[in-house]
Design a protein around this motif. Structure first.
Motif, PDB file in Angstrom:
ATOM      1  N   ILE A   3       0.821  -1.216   0.000  1.00  0.00           N
ATOM      2  CA  ILE A   3       0.000   0.000   0.000  1.00  0.00           C
ATOM      3  C   ILE A   3       0.855   1.266   0.000  1.00  0.00           C
ATOM      4  CG2 ILE A   3      -0.300   0.087   2.496  1.00  0.00           C
ATOM      5  CD1 ILE A   3      -3.083   0.870   0.083  1.00  0.00           C
ATOM      6  N   LEU A   4       1.974   1.249   0.719  1.00  0.00           N
ATOM      7  CA  LEU A   4       2.827   2.449   0.736  1.00  0.00           C
ATOM      8  C   LEU A   4       3.425   2.735  -0.636  1.00  0.00           C
ATOM      9  CD1 LEU A   4       4.654   2.129   4.177  1.00  0.00           C
ATOM     10  CD2 LEU A   4       2.883   3.756   3.511  1.00  0.00           C
ATOM     11  N   LEU A   5       3.794   1.688  -1.352  1.00  0.00           N
ATOM     12  CA  LEU A   5       4.329   1.874  -2.699  1.00  0.00           C
ATOM     13  C   LEU A   5       3.250   2.442  -3.623  1.00  0.00           C
ATOM     14  CD1 LEU A   5       6.634   1.584  -4.711  1.00  0.00           C
ATOM     15  CD2 LEU A   5       5.887  -0.781  -5.097  1.00  0.00           C
ATOM     16  N   MET A   6       2.023   1.939  -3.492  1.00  0.00           N
ATOM     17  CA  MET A   6       0.917   2.456  -4.308  1.00  0.00           C
ATOM     18  C   MET A   6       0.647   3.923  -3.993  1.00  0.00           C
ATOM     19  SD  MET A   6      -1.669  -0.836  -4.354  1.00  0.00           S
ATOM     20  CE  MET A   6      -3.060   0.207  -4.501  1.00  0.00           C
ATOM     21  N   MET A   7       0.675   4.267  -2.706  1.00  0.00           N
ATOM     22  CA  MET A   7       0.446   5.666  -2.322  1.00  0.00           C
ATOM     23  C   MET A   7       1.561   6.557  -2.849  1.00  0.00           C
ATOM     24  SD  MET A   7      -1.080   5.155   1.515  1.00  0.00           S
ATOM     25  CE  MET A   7      -0.855   6.844   1.952  1.00  0.00           C
ATOM     26  N   PHE A   8       2.791   6.076  -2.772  1.00  0.00           N
ATOM     27  CA  PHE A   8       3.928   6.849  -3.277  1.00  0.00           C
ATOM     28  C   PHE A   8       3.793   7.079  -4.780  1.00  0.00           C
ATOM     29  CE2 PHE A   8       8.189   6.920  -5.198  1.00  0.00           C
ATOM     30  CZ  PHE A   8       8.664   8.098  -4.642  1.00  0.00           C
ATOM     31  N   VAL A  12       3.380  10.675  -6.779  1.00  0.00           N
ATOM     32  CA  VAL A  12       4.293  11.039  -7.869  1.00  0.00           C
ATOM     33  C   VAL A  12       3.504  11.330  -9.146  1.00  0.00           C
ATOM     34  CG1 VAL A  12       6.106  10.126  -9.387  1.00  0.00           C
ATOM     35  CG2 VAL A  12       6.294   9.834  -6.919  1.00  0.00           C
ATOM     36  N   ALA A  13       2.496  10.503  -9.438  1.00  0.00           N
ATOM     37  CA  ALA A  13       1.684  10.724 -10.634  1.00  0.00           C
ATOM     38  C   ALA A  13       0.912  12.039 -10.533  1.00  0.00           C
ATOM     39  CB  ALA A  13       0.728   9.556 -10.836  1.00  0.00           C
ATOM     40  N   GLU A  14       0.299  12.308  -9.384  1.00  0.00           N
ATOM     41  CA  GLU A  14      -0.433  13.568  -9.192  1.00  0.00           C
ATOM     42  C   GLU A  14       0.495  14.763  -9.363  1.00  0.00           C
ATOM     43  OE1 GLU A  14      -3.504  14.246  -9.026  1.00  0.00           O
ATOM     44  OE2 GLU A  14      -4.600  12.755  -7.883  1.00  0.00           O
ATOM     45  N   PHE A  15       1.657  14.695  -8.733  1.00  0.00           N
ATOM     46  CA  PHE A  15       2.616  15.793  -8.815  1.00  0.00           C
ATOM     47  C   PHE A  15       3.057  16.020 -10.259  1.00  0.00           C
ATOM     48  CE2 PHE A  15       6.946  17.531  -8.512  1.00  0.00           C
ATOM     49  CZ  PHE A  15       6.680  18.676  -7.778  1.00  0.00           C
ATOM     50  N   THR A  16       3.316  14.937 -10.970  1.00  0.00           N
ATOM     51  CA  THR A  16       3.754  15.029 -12.364  1.00  0.00           C
ATOM     52  C   THR A  16       2.686  15.687 -13.224  1.00  0.00           C
ATOM     53  OG1 THR A  16       5.087  13.037 -12.088  1.00  0.00           O
ATOM     54  CG2 THR A  16       4.591  13.709 -14.342  1.00  0.00           C
ATOM     55  N   VAL A  17       1.428  15.287 -13.037  1.00  0.00           N
ATOM     56  CA  VAL A  17       0.341  15.860 -13.847  1.00  0.00           C
ATOM     57  C   VAL A  17       0.146  17.336 -13.508  1.00  0.00           C
ATOM     58  CG1 VAL A  17      -2.148  15.758 -14.277  1.00  0.00           C
ATOM     59  CG2 VAL A  17      -0.813  13.659 -14.226  1.00  0.00           C
ATOM     60  N   VAL A  18       0.174  17.688 -12.225  1.00  0.00           N
ATOM     61  CA  VAL A  18      -0.012  19.085 -11.840  1.00  0.00           C
ATOM     62  C   VAL A  18       1.124  19.947 -12.398  1.00  0.00           C
ATOM     63  CG1 VAL A  18      -0.034  20.690  -9.878  1.00  0.00           C
ATOM     64  CG2 VAL A  18      -1.421  18.618  -9.802  1.00  0.00           C
ATOM     65  N   VAL A  19       2.354  19.474 -12.322  1.00  0.00           N
ATOM     66  CA  VAL A  19       3.489  20.236 -12.850  1.00  0.00           C
ATOM     67  C   VAL A  19       3.382  20.367 -14.368  1.00  0.00           C
ATOM     68  CG1 VAL A  19       5.993  20.164 -13.198  1.00  0.00           C
ATOM     69  CG2 VAL A  19       5.033  19.726 -10.933  1.00  0.00           C
ATOM     70  N   THR A  20       2.955  19.307 -15.036  1.00  0.00           N
ATOM     71  CA  THR A  20       2.807  19.358 -16.494  1.00  0.00           C
ATOM     72  C   THR A  20       1.723  20.359 -16.898  1.00  0.00           C
ATOM     73  OG1 THR A  20       3.489  17.049 -16.657  1.00  0.00           O
ATOM     74  CG2 THR A  20       2.362  17.978 -18.555  1.00  0.00           C
ATOM     75  N   VAL A  21       0.568  20.278 -16.236  1.00  0.00           N
ATOM     76  CA  VAL A  21      -0.520  21.223 -16.544  1.00  0.00           C
ATOM     77  C   VAL A  21      -0.077  22.647 -16.202  1.00  0.00           C
ATOM     78  CG1 VAL A  21      -2.868  21.917 -15.905  1.00  0.00           C
ATOM     79  CG2 VAL A  21      -2.339  19.512 -16.304  1.00  0.00           C
ATOM     80  N   GLY A  22       0.634  22.811 -15.086  1.00  0.00           N
ATOM     81  CA  GLY A  22       1.141  24.125 -14.714  1.00  0.00           C
ATOM     82  C   GLY A  22       2.103  24.673 -15.748  1.00  0.00           C
ATOM     83  N   GLY A  23       2.924  23.806 -16.333  1.00  0.00           N
ATOM     84  CA  GLY A  23       3.845  24.233 -17.377  1.00  0.00           C
ATOM     85  C   GLY A  23       3.128  24.635 -18.654  1.00  0.00           C
ATOM     86  N   LEU A  24       2.015  23.966 -18.938  1.00  0.00           N
ATOM     87  CA  LEU A  24       1.269  24.283 -20.157  1.00  0.00           C
ATOM     88  C   LEU A  24       0.373  25.509 -20.002  1.00  0.00           C
ATOM     89  CD1 LEU A  24       0.180  20.668 -21.217  1.00  0.00           C
ATOM     90  CD2 LEU A  24       1.912  22.115 -22.311  1.00  0.00           C
ATOM     91  N   LEU A  25      -0.305  25.621 -18.865  1.00  0.00           N
ATOM     92  CA  LEU A  25      -1.281  26.695 -18.680  1.00  0.00           C
ATOM     93  C   LEU A  25      -0.770  27.856 -17.841  1.00  0.00           C
ATOM     94  CD1 LEU A  25      -4.507  24.613 -17.912  1.00  0.00           C
ATOM     95  CD2 LEU A  25      -3.749  25.520 -20.112  1.00  0.00           C
ATOM     96  N   GLY A  26       0.177  27.601 -16.992  1.00  0.00           N
ATOM     97  CA  GLY A  26       0.641  28.610 -16.048  1.00  0.00           C
ATOM     98  C   GLY A  26       0.180  28.252 -14.642  1.00  0.00           C
ATOM     99  N   VAL A  27       0.783  28.917 -13.665  1.00  0.00           N
ATOM    100  CA  VAL A  27       0.514  28.585 -12.261  1.00  0.00           C
ATOM    101  C   VAL A  27      -0.908  28.975 -11.846  1.00  0.00           C
ATOM    102  CG1 VAL A  27       1.214  29.032  -9.883  1.00  0.00           C
ATOM    103  CG2 VAL A  27       2.949  28.730 -11.649  1.00  0.00           C
ATOM    104  N   LEU A  28      -1.304  30.217 -12.128  1.00  0.00           N
ATOM    105  CA  LEU A  28      -2.617  30.685 -11.675  1.00  0.00           C
ATOM    106  C   LEU A  28      -3.771  29.885 -12.302  1.00  0.00           C
ATOM    107  CD1 LEU A  28      -4.087  32.652  -9.846  1.00  0.00           C
ATOM    108  CD2 LEU A  28      -4.093  34.287 -11.740  1.00  0.00           C
TER     109      LEU A  28
END
Length: 165
Positions: A3-8, A12-28
């Motif tokens: 379970i800890l590996l799945m949560m990790f 990581v997947a959530e962070f990657t998607v948020v950073v990618t969307v932030g890079g495409l659209l901007g922070v705000l």
């Protein structure tokens, strides 16, 4: 998979998607999208929760086993957790669980799995019982021996609270 590996991996997947969307659209715009998803999810959560609660009450009043409604309640609660977690993946999964057709598919899977595991449905028998006064002592519950109890089927008696409680 532990379970800890799945949560990790989920973080990581959530962070990657948020950073990618932030890079495409901007922070705000990214922050506004995350907030809008949470607000929309809260509205859907409230609506579906009310519908499920009404269906549960109807099921109990009609003396039908409320398995479908209980599983829906659990799935809606899980959707609420997913919607309020920050991230786009969890929002999408939460929204999918809030949609009745998708929830019906997951509910069917869960009920089939519970049936294979040998989980037994329970019987609900609701009746209104007035509290009895015995020597000026209020007895809040009544033990009822019934045919269902003799056959080993559980019986649930709903006793309304006294006024003022």
């Amino acid at each position: 998979m532990p379970i800890l590996l799945m949560m990790f991996l989920a973080v990581v997947a959530e962070f990657t998607v948020v950073v990618t969307v932030g890079g495409l659209l901007g922070v705000l715009p990214t922050i506004l999208l995350l907030v809008a998803g949470t607000v929309l999810g809260a509205a859907l959560l409230r609506r579906e929760g009310r519908r499920t609660l009404a269906a549960l009450q109807e099921s109990v009043l009609r003396r039908r086993p409320p398995q479908k409604e209980l599983v829906d309640g659990v799935l809606i609660a899980a959707a609420g957790v997913l919607v309020f977690l920050p991230g786009f993946i969890s929002d999408v999964l939460g929204f999918l669980l809030l949609l009745p057709p998708t929830r019906a598919v997951v509910r069917g899977w869960a009920l089939r799995r519970a049936d294979r595991a040998g989980a037994r449905p329970f019987v609900v028998d609701s009746q209104v019982v007035e509290p009895q006064v015995v020597d000026s002592v209020v007895v809040d519950s009544v033990v009822v021996e019934s045919d269902e109890a003799r056959r080993g089927e559980p019986r649930v008696i709903v006793i309304p609270p006294r006024r003022g409680e």
